[in-house]
Scaffold this motif. Structure first.
Motif, PDB file in Angstrom:
ATOM      1  N   TYR A   1     -62.395  46.737 -45.956  1.00 58.18           N
ATOM      2  CA  TYR A   1     -61.372  46.721 -44.893  1.00 58.18           C
ATOM      3  C   TYR A   1     -61.842  47.427 -43.622  1.00 58.18           C
ATOM      4  CZ  TYR A   1     -58.454  45.435 -48.846  1.00 58.18           C
ATOM      5  OH  TYR A   1     -57.940  44.803 -49.950  1.00 58.18           O
ATOM      6  N   GLY A   2     -63.020  48.035 -43.683  1.00 58.00           N
ATOM      7  CA  GLY A   2     -63.556  48.715 -42.497  1.00 58.00           C
ATOM      8  C   GLY A   2     -62.729  49.914 -42.093  1.00 58.00           C
ATOM      9  N   ASN A   3     -61.981  50.485 -43.043  1.00 58.54           N
ATOM     10  CA  ASN A   3     -60.950  51.420 -42.676  1.00 58.54           C
ATOM     11  C   ASN A   3     -60.631  52.286 -43.884  1.00 58.54           C
ATOM     12  OD1 ASN A   3     -58.357  52.423 -41.885  1.00 58.54           O
ATOM     13  ND2 ASN A   3     -58.158  50.643 -40.548  1.00 58.54           N
ATOM     14  N   ASP A   4     -60.392  53.584 -43.655  1.00 57.29           N
ATOM     15  CA  ASP A   4     -60.070  54.415 -44.821  1.00 57.29           C
ATOM     16  C   ASP A   4     -58.572  54.422 -45.122  1.00 57.29           C
ATOM     17  OD1 ASP A   4     -59.166  55.992 -42.788  1.00 57.29           O
ATOM     18  OD2 ASP A   4     -60.511  57.672 -43.157  1.00 57.29           O
ATOM     19  N   LYS A   5     -57.810  53.630 -44.379  1.00 56.00           N
ATOM     20  CA  LYS A   5     -56.379  53.505 -44.713  1.00 56.00           C
ATOM     21  C   LYS A   5     -55.954  52.035 -44.662  1.00 56.00           C
ATOM     22  CE  LYS A   5     -54.986  55.069 -40.102  1.00 56.00           C
ATOM     23  NZ  LYS A   5     -56.253  55.264 -39.425  1.00 56.00           N
ATOM     24  N   PRO A   6     -56.530  51.251 -45.559  1.00 56.10           N
ATOM     25  CA  PRO A   6     -56.299  49.807 -45.467  1.00 56.10           C
ATOM     26  C   PRO A   6     -54.854  49.420 -45.768  1.00 56.10           C
ATOM     27  CG  PRO A   6     -57.530  50.329 -47.463  1.00 56.10           C
ATOM     28  CD  PRO A   6     -57.424  51.604 -46.686  1.00 56.10           C
ATOM     29  N   ASP A   7     -54.399  48.441 -45.016  1.00 58.94           N
ATOM     30  CA  ASP A   7     -53.105  47.835 -45.292  1.00 58.94           C
ATOM     31  C   ASP A   7     -53.359  46.738 -46.304  1.00 58.94           C
ATOM     32  OD1 ASP A   7     -50.661  46.591 -45.312  1.00 58.94           O
ATOM     33  OD2 ASP A   7     -50.377  46.701 -43.140  1.00 58.94           O
ATOM     34  N   ILE A   8     -52.887  46.937 -47.521  1.00 57.43           N
ATOM     35  CA  ILE A   8     -53.168  45.943 -48.569  1.00 57.43           C
ATOM     36  C   ILE A   8     -51.963  45.047 -48.834  1.00 57.43           C
ATOM     37  CG2 ILE A   8     -55.037  47.239 -49.677  1.00 57.43           C
ATOM     38  CD1 ILE A   8     -52.865  48.038 -51.818  1.00 57.43           C
ATOM     39  N   ARG A   9     -51.036  44.980 -47.858  1.00 60.08           N
ATOM     40  CA  ARG A   9     -49.947  44.016 -48.017  1.00 60.08           C
ATOM     41  C   ARG A   9     -50.473  42.594 -47.867  1.00 60.08           C
ATOM     42  NH1 ARG A   9     -45.749  46.408 -43.791  1.00 60.08           N
ATOM     43  NH2 ARG A   9     -47.746  46.895 -42.821  1.00 60.08           N
ATOM     44  N   PHE A  10     -51.657  42.484 -47.302  1.00 58.33           N
ATOM     45  CA  PHE A  10     -52.245  41.143 -47.120  1.00 58.33           C
ATOM     46  C   PHE A  10     -53.734  41.236 -47.404  1.00 58.33           C
ATOM     47  CE2 PHE A  10     -52.214  43.543 -43.277  1.00 58.33           C
ATOM     48  CZ  PHE A  10     -53.446  43.334 -42.712  1.00 58.33           C
TER      49      PHE A  10
ATOM     50  N   PRO B   1     -52.176  51.459 -56.896  1.00 60.59           N
ATOM     51  CA  PRO B   1     -53.604  51.146 -57.036  1.00 60.59           C
ATOM     52  C   PRO B   1     -54.470  52.239 -56.412  1.00 60.59           C
ATOM     53  CG  PRO B   1     -52.548  49.702 -55.417  1.00 60.59           C
ATOM     54  CD  PRO B   1     -51.464  50.531 -56.031  1.00 60.59           C
ATOM     55  N   ARG B   2     -55.711  52.296 -56.843  1.00 61.05           N
ATOM     56  CA  ARG B   2     -56.651  53.275 -56.298  1.00 61.05           C
ATOM     57  C   ARG B   2     -57.893  52.549 -55.819  1.00 61.05           C
ATOM     58  NH1 ARG B   2     -56.488  58.094 -60.819  1.00 61.05           N
ATOM     59  NH2 ARG B   2     -54.222  58.364 -60.760  1.00 61.05           N
ATOM     60  N   MET B   3     -58.477  53.076 -54.788  1.00 64.60           N
ATOM     61  CA  MET B   3     -59.670  52.445 -54.225  1.00 64.60           C
ATOM     62  C   MET B   3     -60.621  53.553 -53.778  1.00 64.60           C
ATOM     63  SD  MET B   3     -59.744  49.796 -51.029  1.00 64.60           S
ATOM     64  CE  MET B   3     -58.557  48.717 -51.779  1.00 64.60           C
ATOM     65  N   LEU B   4     -61.897  53.360 -54.035  1.00 62.56           N
ATOM     66  CA  LEU B   4     -62.854  54.356 -53.556  1.00 62.56           C
ATOM     67  C   LEU B   4     -62.977  54.239 -52.040  1.00 62.56           C
ATOM     68  CD1 LEU B   4     -65.693  54.034 -56.205  1.00 62.56           C
ATOM     69  CD2 LEU B   4     -63.921  55.807 -56.037  1.00 62.56           C
ATOM     70  N   TYR B   5     -63.214  55.360 -51.412  1.00 61.68           N
ATOM     71  CA  TYR B   5     -63.410  55.376 -49.954  1.00 61.68           C
ATOM     72  C   TYR B   5     -64.485  54.365 -49.546  1.00 61.68           C
ATOM     73  CZ  TYR B   5     -65.196  57.062 -45.477  1.00 61.68           C
ATOM     74  OH  TYR B   5     -65.647  57.134 -44.195  1.00 61.68           O
ATOM     75  N   ASP B   6     -65.585  54.368 -50.278  1.00 63.01           N
ATOM     76  CA  ASP B   6     -66.685  53.461 -49.916  1.00 63.01           C
ATOM     77  C   ASP B   6     -66.233  51.999 -49.962  1.00 63.01           C
ATOM     78  OD1 ASP B   6     -68.401  55.501 -49.443  1.00 63.01           O
ATOM     79  OD2 ASP B   6     -69.493  55.340 -51.347  1.00 63.01           O
ATOM     80  N   ASP B   7     -65.410  51.682 -50.956  1.00 61.27           N
ATOM     81  CA  ASP B   7     -64.932  50.300 -51.066  1.00 61.27           C
ATOM     82  C   ASP B   7     -63.953  49.973 -49.946  1.00 61.27           C
ATOM     83  OD1 ASP B   7     -66.478  49.822 -53.254  1.00 61.27           O
ATOM     84  OD2 ASP B   7     -64.911  50.360 -54.687  1.00 61.27           O
ATOM     85  N   ALA B   8     -63.095  50.953 -49.615  1.00 61.39           N
ATOM     86  CA  ALA B   8     -62.136  50.722 -48.529  1.00 61.39           C
ATOM     87  C   ALA B   8     -62.886  50.412 -47.238  1.00 61.39           C
ATOM     88  CB  ALA B   8     -61.242  51.947 -48.349  1.00 61.39           C
ATOM     89  N   MET B   9     -63.959  51.153 -47.010  1.00 67.28           N
ATOM     90  CA  MET B   9     -64.736  50.926 -45.784  1.00 67.28           C
ATOM     91  C   MET B   9     -65.438  49.574 -45.828  1.00 67.28           C
ATOM     92  SD  MET B   9     -63.944  53.484 -44.033  1.00 67.28           S
ATOM     93  CE  MET B   9     -64.973  53.304 -42.598  1.00 67.28           C
ATOM     94  N   ARG B  10     -65.943  49.221 -47.002  1.00 66.30           N
ATOM     95  CA  ARG B  10     -66.682  47.959 -47.125  1.00 66.30           C
ATOM     96  C   ARG B  10     -65.737  46.756 -47.026  1.00 66.30           C
ATOM     97  NH1 ARG B  10     -67.640  45.124 -51.559  1.00 66.30           N
ATOM     98  NH2 ARG B  10     -66.884  46.802 -52.889  1.00 66.30           N
TER      99      ARG B  10
END
Ligand code: ASP
Length: 584
Positions: free
Chosen positions: A282-291, A271-280
């Motif tokens: 998950y508050g983080n530019d390296k989100p753990d998306i296992r959960f 999957p791909r995610m924009l940096y802005d969305d990751a920050m919005r």
């Protein structure tokens, strides 16, 4: 010949064979009339037996005097064990020894050479060569070898060429301090050790190498945060005549290959995610998306009531903790204390219980009624039985704080399964990042990263908004790689240096070689680098990199085994024309 077989090799099918083994004494059991010795090498453990009836007296005595970690060589006959050990592959047999040679005696090791050792981290690092004899470290190093072999296989098959670049160079700005090396032949001058081969790989593209990689040491003189090393290894890669999409495909392919070959896990498109969305989210530019536990922004539904704390905040944001309504008041208070620790830095935390009967109970009931709280639940995706945790304040700070809380809660809830792999591309990073200390913008990735097409003009008016052709590969909440499409023309590169505060002279002095190269036909190019140590650790199901590095440094950047860094003698200083001016 020191050995005919390894200590992991012999089976029932070898019974009656004469063999020679060599290795270390793991342990021995002496019953007086019979002595068993576990002989260990890299491949496993084989049991040796000496007994009164069949072993000559002198050898019996020698066997009784073997100490732990003695290095020995034995010749003997493979025999069937009376009581078999199903827990080890060689458990059906033992060796009736006919010849025993002590190759080397050993001091008693300062910790037990067992999977679960009694040695603490410091002592194990000091005697790392003994630590490496233990299965967990040995297996980690073998695992690392497998990963690097697969990297080389895959990239070679894809037409990449491994090229070595120099270690004694001039500084590359990758955001950290350089390690420097004084030059004796060029008095008063210094090399820098590369923070990465960034400029060299770009020059290789100008040189027409087209597809490059290198498994390479990089050096960064940073204050060591947990689990960082001053020297670490990258899988450094670069390609010419490519667009961002080509690079993502190439290295997604590599990562997929590793997950398959090393972990037996098959993953389709990442999957791909924009940096802005990751920050919005998950508050983080390296989100753990296992959960899940995605952020819900609450400004619209929580501001403009009478709660001043929220009204004055730039951002009010919450997460739903699955099943969190079961927490006792005391447990919630502990969570509040947790977010208030200086490492996290929140000023407080508002919470809202989502009761099973569909009602809500918040810590700010004075200001919010059931309808308001229902909106919080909707924004955070909270269901009956959950707990909503809400933080507020400065946007960037609050995102980092809530992200820390999200990770902590996921850990406590057992949502970070090390055997599950969730890769993610994070795309379109900002080109620049504001630095509070120097009060100016810095390159977020490095100064060779190209802005997104058409955004160069924004630099003058709205620099923080400019996005770059830069991407990170994230795995289970860790950045395992990052790169960008590069600037490949002198004009844009000069503009970039100028913007980053290099004078023309400074840019020329530091990067003249690159700017010159760009005038001789630089192809469009881009690349990325993986952090090999971390990648290996995560594929190995762990988050600390130390066990995957043969000789790591401690948190103070010291190698406690060889005791480095260390002073050099006056003669060496003199040769380099250096004088120390120590402050204390
Ligand atoms: N040199 C960069 C780094 O070390 C990676 C890249 O841009 O390829 O992070």
């Amino acid at each position: 010949m020191y050995r005919s077989h390894t200590c992991g090799e012999l089976r029932a099918s070898h019974i009656n064979k004469e063999v020679t083994l060599a290795g270390w004494v793991q342990k021995s059991r002496d019953k007086g009339f019979i002595v068993w010795v576990d002989l260990r090498d890299r491949y496993g453990i084989t049991q040796l037996v000496f007994d009164e009836e069949r072993t000559p007296k002198a050898m019996m005595e020698k066997a009784q005097n073997l100490g732990r970690e003695f290095v020995i060589q034995v010749t003997g006959t493979v025999i069937e064990r009376a009581s078999k050990n199903p827990n080890i592959p060689t458990g059906d047999i033992e060796i009736l020894v006919s010849e025993l040679i002590v190759l080397n005696e050993a001091l008693l090791p300062p910790f037990t050479i067992e999977d679960k050792t009694d040695g603490g981290e410091d002592i194990r690092m000091k005697y790392r060569y003994l630590d490496i004899r233990r299965n967990p470290v040995k297996n980690s190093l073998i695992f690392r070898h497998k990963v690097t072999q697969e990297v080389r296989n895959y990239l070679s098959k894809e037409g990449f060429i491994e090229v070595e670049t120099p270690y004694l160079i001039k500084s590359t700005p990758e955001g950290a301090r350089d390690f420097v090396v004084p030059s004796r032949m060029n008095q008063g001058q210094f090399y820098a050790l590369p923070q990465s081969p960034q400029t060299f790989k770009q020059l290789l593209m100008v040189g027409g190498m087209d597809k490059y990689f290198q498994i390479v040491k990089c050096f960064r003189d940073e204050d060591l945060r947990a689990d960082r090393q001053p020297e670490f290894t990258q899988i450094d890669c670069e390609m010419a005549f490519v667009e961002q999409e080509d690079i993502l495909n190439a290295f997604e392919g590599l990562t997929r290959h590793l997950l398959k070959e090393v972990n037996g896990v098959e993953i389709d498109q990442f999957p791909r995610m924009l940096y802005d969305d990751a920050m919005r989210l998950y508050g983080n530019d390296k989100p753990d998306i296992r959960f899940g536990m995605e952020f819900g922004e609450l400004n619209e539904v929580a501001q403009h009531k009478d709660f001043g704390v929220f009204n004055s905040a730039e951002l009010v944001v919450g997460i739903a903790v699955p099943g969190g309504n079961a927490y006792t008041r005391k447990e919630i208070d502990q969570l509040i204390d947790w977010v208030k620790r200086p490492q996290v830095g929140a000023l407080g935390m508002v919470y809202c219980r989502c009761n099973d009967d569909g009602t809500y109970k918040s810590s700010v009931d004075k200001f919010y009624d059931q309808d308001d709280l229902a909106k919080w639940a909707e924004a955070t995706g909270a269901k009956a039985g959950d707990l909503i945790c809400v933080l507020s304040g400065d946007k960037n700070k609050v995102r980092a704080q809530l992200s820390a809380l999200r990770m902590e809660l996921a850990e406590r809830l057992g949502l970070r399964n090390p055997n599950e792999f969730a890769p993610l591309w994070v795309m379109d990073f900002p080109l620049l990042e504001w630095d509070e200390e120097t009060e100016r913008y810095h390159a977020m990735h490095h100064p060779f990263t190209s802005p997104k097409p058409g955004q160069l003009e924004l630099l003058a008016t709205n620099p923080g908004e400019v996005k770059a052709n830069a991407y990170d590969l994230v795995l289970n909440g860790n950045e395992i790689g990052g790169g960008s499409i590069r600037i490949h023309d002198k004009k844009t590169q000069a503009l970039m240096f100028d913007y980053l505060g290099f004078t023309e002279e400074e840019a020329k002095a530091q990067f003249g070689f690159l700017m010159n190269a760009f005038e001789y036909g630089a192809p469009p190019h881009g690349g990325l680098a993986f952090g090999l140590d971390r990648l290996v650790a995560i594929l190995g199901g762990q988050e600390t990199i130390r066990d995957f590095i043969a000789f790591p440094k401690n948190n103070a950047g010291r190698d406690v085994m060889i005791d480095a860094p260390a002073p050099i003698d006056n003669k060496q200083l003199e040769e380099l024309s250096l004088k120390l001016n120590l402050k204390s």
